[in-house]
Scaffold this active site. Structure first.
Site, mmCIF file in Angstrom:
data_model
loop_
_atom_site.group_PDB
_atom_site.id
_atom_site.type_symbol
_atom_site.label_atom_id
_atom_site.label_comp_id
_atom_site.label_asym_id
_atom_site.label_seq_id
_atom_site.Cartn_x
_atom_site.Cartn_y
_atom_site.Cartn_z
ATOM 1 N N CYS A 174 39.087 30.547 32.237
ATOM 2 C CA CYS A 174 38.166 29.521 32.737
ATOM 3 C C CYS A 174 36.753 29.634 32.160
ATOM 4 O O CYS A 174 35.831 29.006 32.680
ATOM 5 C CB CYS A 174 38.091 29.597 34.264
ATOM 6 S SG CYS A 174 39.696 29.470 35.080
ATOM 7 N N CYS A 177 32.590 29.403 41.921
ATOM 8 C CA CYS A 177 33.889 29.936 42.338
ATOM 9 C C CYS A 177 34.070 29.854 43.846
ATOM 10 O O CYS A 177 35.195 29.895 44.336
ATOM 11 C CB CYS A 177 34.047 31.381 41.878
ATOM 12 S SG CYS A 177 32.850 32.532 42.582
ATOM 13 N N CYS A 218 42.899 29.148 42.864
ATOM 14 C CA CYS A 218 42.928 30.381 42.092
ATOM 15 C C CYS A 218 41.707 31.245 42.425
ATOM 16 O O CYS A 218 41.830 32.458 42.641
ATOM 17 C CB CYS A 218 42.969 30.072 40.603
ATOM 18 S SG CYS A 218 43.345 31.502 39.551
ATOM 19 N N CYS A 219 40.532 30.633 42.486
ATOM 20 C CA CYS A 219 39.317 31.376 42.835
ATOM 21 C C CYS A 219 39.384 31.906 44.264
ATOM 22 O O CYS A 219 38.925 33.015 44.547
ATOM 23 C CB CYS A 219 38.086 30.487 42.677
ATOM 24 S SG CYS A 219 37.582 30.182 40.964
ATOM 25 N N CYS A 249 36.473 34.629 34.230
ATOM 26 C CA CYS A 249 37.843 34.946 33.811
ATOM 27 C C CYS A 249 38.148 34.325 32.448
ATOM 28 O O CYS A 249 37.561 33.312 32.062
ATOM 29 C CB CYS A 249 38.834 34.432 34.854
ATOM 30 S SG CYS A 249 38.709 35.266 36.454
#
Length: 242
Positions: free
Chosen positions: A202, A228, A116-117, A199
């Site tokens: 997270c 990240c 995702c990062c 985010c």
């Protein structure tokens, strides 16, 4: 190519104040493609203020992951209004949350936070830094083991550019003192127990945390992930090799 001249400058700048390092960088790299990046954390906001005091039009790059807190968007708007001569540029991904879910499956941040990062931060930053000569960051050695060996000026081999970190020798307490002394806008979530703000999915508050405290405990809670990936792609070297 011979050893980059920034290597020699780094020795002299290492013990300078962040304000002096900012002044040096703007002078030394005038005419070069220089940018500042920020996620609108307290360190980035302080650094924006330091740069803005020189009246130079510097691009301020940020990545809208589309998962930011409402308070972060509000802070962005306050910073844009406060520093109109700086050029704030969103270089975040165009991949919508819906498209991400369709392509990678639902809740990627929970199942594979590294992926995702990579999708929402690392790759967009890589693209944003193409053609950039000098990257100014708000990193500090005190932010954790991954950053403990950070130099004020170094060659970043991952992005093929010079990285300047004026706040390298500071900690959150000194940043907080600067922010208060100069009335710099900052994310109100710091007042609600969020030492760092990423985010929404997270980032969690850390009980007992005050704005002058720094820890990455609230990031990717429940995992051993603390970065990240933007600054740990490869070990940077102060000297550029031939």
């Amino acid at each position: 190519m011979a050893t980059h001249t920034a290597a020699a400058a780094a020795v002299a700048e290492e013990e300078s104040s962040p304000q002096a390092i900012v002044a040096w960088a703007l002078r030394r790299f005038a005419g070069r493609n220089l940018v500042l990046t920020t996620s609108f954390g307290m360190e980035g906001c302080a650094l924006i203020d330091m740069i803005a005091r020189h009246g130079v039009e510097v691009p301020v790059i940020y990545l809208d992951t589309m998962f930011l807190f409402p308070e972060t968007y509000a802070l962005r708007d306050r910073m844009v209004a406060r520093y109109p001569h700086l050029r704030f540029e969103n270089r975040g991904t165009n991949l919508t949350p819906e498209a991400q879910a369709e392509h990678f499956g639902p809740e990627l941040w929970r199942r594979d936070p590294d992926r995702c990062c990579a999708v929402r931060k690392v790759e967009p930053m890589r693209q944003a830094l193409v053609g950039v000569d000098v990257w100014i960051t708000g990193l500090m050695r005190s932010q954790g083991s991954h950053r403990a060996t950070l130099r004020v000026v170094e060659w970043d081999g991952a992005y093929e550019l010079i990285k300047v970190s004026p706040l390298a020798g500071w900690d959150r307490r000194r940043v907080w003192d600067y922010v208060r002394a100069h009335d710099v806008p900052y994310n109100e979530l710091h007042e609600r127990g969020y030492p760092t703000v990423g985010c929404t999915h997270c980032t969690r508050p850390v009980p007992g945390s005050a704005p002058g405290d720094y820890t990455r405990t609230g990031r990717w809670a429940g995992t051993d992930k603390t970065e990240c990936g933007l600054h740990v792609l490869a070990g940077p070297s102060l000297v550029r090799k031939a």
